[in-house]
Design an enzyme around this catalytic site. Structure first.
Site, PDB file in Angstrom:
ATOM      1  N   ASP A   1      41.005  39.846  31.270  1.00 30.49           N
ATOM      2  CA  ASP A   1      40.472  39.509  32.631  1.00 30.49           C
ATOM      3  C   ASP A   1      38.879  39.584  32.589  1.00 30.49           C
ATOM      4  O   ASP A   1      38.556  40.858  32.377  1.00 30.49           O
ATOM      5  CB  ASP A   1      40.940  40.303  33.775  1.00 30.49           C
ATOM      6  CG  ASP A   1      40.988  39.761  34.993  1.00 30.49           C
ATOM      7  OD1 ASP A   1      39.902  39.348  35.409  1.00 30.49           O
ATOM      8  OD2 ASP A   1      42.165  39.764  36.060  1.00 30.49           O
TER       9      ASP A   1
ATOM     10  N   MET B   1      41.756  34.615  46.423  1.00 30.86           N
ATOM     11  CA  MET B   1      40.373  34.452  46.955  1.00 30.86           C
ATOM     12  C   MET B   1      39.928  32.860  46.510  1.00 30.86           C
ATOM     13  O   MET B   1      40.177  32.547  45.326  1.00 30.86           O
ATOM     14  CB  MET B   1      39.257  35.310  46.531  1.00 30.86           C
ATOM     15  CG  MET B   1      37.908  34.959  46.777  1.00 30.86           C
ATOM     16  SD  MET B   1      36.784  36.355  46.367  1.00 30.86           S
ATOM     17  CE  MET B   1      36.979  36.131  44.522  1.00 30.86           C
TER      18      MET B   1
ATOM     19  N   HIS C   1      41.876  36.095  34.134  1.00 33.66           N
ATOM     20  CA  HIS C   1      42.306  36.210  35.486  1.00 33.66           C
ATOM     21  C   HIS C   1      43.222  35.186  35.991  1.00 33.66           C
ATOM     22  O   HIS C   1      42.733  33.942  36.089  1.00 33.66           O
ATOM     23  CB  HIS C   1      41.377  36.448  36.468  1.00 33.66           C
ATOM     24  CG  HIS C   1      41.671  37.029  37.728  1.00 33.66           C
ATOM     25  ND1 HIS C   1      42.376  38.108  37.901  1.00 33.66           N
ATOM     26  CD2 HIS C   1      41.508  36.721  39.117  1.00 33.66           C
ATOM     27  CE1 HIS C   1      42.567  38.543  39.043  1.00 33.66           C
ATOM     28  NE2 HIS C   1      41.958  37.603  39.823  1.00 33.66           N
TER      29      HIS C   1
ATOM     30  N   SER D   1      46.077  38.233  43.057  1.00 34.71           N
ATOM     31  CA  SER D   1      44.696  38.630  42.957  1.00 34.71           C
ATOM     32  C   SER D   1      44.741  39.315  44.561  1.00 34.71           C
ATOM     33  O   SER D   1      45.546  40.213  44.634  1.00 34.71           O
ATOM     34  CB  SER D   1      43.686  37.405  42.931  1.00 34.71           C
ATOM     35  OG  SER D   1      42.412  38.193  42.636  1.00 34.71           O
ATOM     36  N   GLN D   2      43.830  39.059  45.293  1.00 29.00           N
ATOM     37  CA  GLN D   2      43.721  40.018  46.600  1.00 29.00           C
ATOM     38  C   GLN D   2      44.947  39.879  47.175  1.00 29.00           C
ATOM     39  O   GLN D   2      45.282  40.788  47.967  1.00 29.00           O
ATOM     40  CB  GLN D   2      42.299  39.686  47.345  1.00 29.00           C
ATOM     41  CG  GLN D   2      42.470  38.250  47.856  1.00 29.00           C
ATOM     42  CD  GLN D   2      40.941  37.974  48.576  1.00 29.00           C
ATOM     43  OE1 GLN D   2      39.951  38.646  48.232  1.00 29.00           O
ATOM     44  NE2 GLN D   2      40.902  37.029  49.374  1.00 29.00           N
TER      45      GLN D   2
END
Ligand SMILES: *[C@@H]1O[C@H](CO)[C@@H](O)[C@H](O)[C@H]1NC(C)=O
Ligand SMILES: *[C@@H]1O[C@H](CO)[C@@H](O)[C@H](O)[C@H]1NC(C)=O
Length: 303
Positions: free
Chosen positions: A230, A38, A286, A112-113
């Site tokens: 994270d 994202m 992250h 990530s996503q």
């Protein structure tokens, strides 16, 4: 409420890696598909562009495809926030099926996503075949929390996420706000199961789709990377397919403790027994890893 959510989400960082000299590697040439996170795009020179270049230097001759959702980089970035994830997955499936270079199969790496979206590709679109799936900070059980606002440790963060809860499952959010499509509220499990159009579907919450189960098990390895510091993903256990126990929002459970695993609704228990699940952890916030760590721990899965 949408405005509050977005300004938290926009604070999410893009990928940063620290650099080091390159060294030669063999000419293993399994193509690689990347799906960005994202706030990022296919071709950001500081993130996906950087990773692509590094991998191309390490694996001479490898074909690396960094997927772009939409017609250009601006659309690609916007689509990371506002679009229908099921449609994105189906667009990517078509793109991969039409690429002659991927015919013999490919490895996939999602950030990530992008990691849970690529898992959906593995489950829904078995052709061309995905060999290894590498999830870098992915949210396989969704999120219940806002970036840099851990609900377990802050009263205000907890209040915000409780306020968001039910709204995340309303039709508009589910169709247009990407993050709502993997919002997983353990206090409203029924709403999640019923209305989550993307995550509850790929995680077999409503019914067991045998095709998903069969397709996922075709993977040679499913590697999940968790970031030990994270501060963006809440709870961080989701990066290893764990989550909060249903009905409360403090205690977590591992994948192995979950119903998903115990009933083996997705084939993950079978994959675990076959040695196909790999759980890796790295120091850092992250998506903040060192290039040396990447080369030592992830490159071996790209051959
Ligand atoms: C090695 O990479 C080159 C491209 O740099 C490619 O043309 C060649 O076919 C590859 N060799 C093997 C054995 O895969
Ligand atoms: C199961 O998943 C496949 C692949 O996406 C889909 O074609 C099929 O319609 C699904 N079946 C059910 C019962 O949802």
């Amino acid at each position: 409420m949408a405005a509050i959510l977005l300004c938290f989400l926009l604070a999410a960082p893009v990928l940063l890696v620290t650099s080091s000299p390159i060294h030669d590697s063999d000419n293993g040439t399994v193509p690689l598909v990347l799906w960005h996170g994202m706030g990022d795009s296919c071709c950001n020179p500081l993130s996906m562009g950087y990773i692509k270049k590094m991998i191309e230097q390490e694996i001479p001759g490898v074909y690396v495809l960094s997927v772009m959702i939409g017609k250009n980089i601006v659309e690609d970035t916007e689509n990371g926030f506002f679009s229908d994830v099921n449609e994105q997955v189906s667009m990517v499936c078509n793109q991969l099926a039409q690429d002659p270079k991927l015919k013999g199969g490919y490895n996939a790496m999602g950030f990530s996503q992008g990691a849970q979206f690529l898992r959906a590709v593995a489950q829904r679109c078995p052709s061309p075949p995905m060999k290894n799936l590498i999830s870098v900070g992915g949210q396989h059980q969704g999120v219940y929390g806002l970036p840099r606002c851990p609900g377990e440790s802050s009263k205000i963060c907890d209040m915000i996420r409780e306020a968001l809860n039910k709204e995340a499952y309303l039709g508009w959010f589910q169709k247009h706000l990407v993050q709502a499509q993997y919002w997983h509220d353990p206090l409203n499990d029924d709403l999640y199961k019923k209305y989550s159009r993307f995550l509850a579907d790929i995680n077999q919450e409503r019914a067991v789709n045998e095709t998903y189960k069969k397709n996922l098990q075709q993977l040679e390895k499913f590697v999940m990377v968790k970031f030990l510091q994270d501060s963006v993903v809440d709870p961080v256990d989701t990066e290893w397919f764990g989550f909060l126990k249903t009905g409360q929002a403090k205690e977590t459970e591992t994948l192995q403790e979950s119903v998903l695993y115990k009933e083996d609704r997705l084939g993950l228990a079978a994959m675990d027994k076959a040695g196909k699940l790999v759980f890796l952890a790295t120091e850092g916030d992250h998506l903040q890893f060192k290039e040396e760590w990447f080369k030592a721990n992830l490159l071996p899965y790209l051959h």
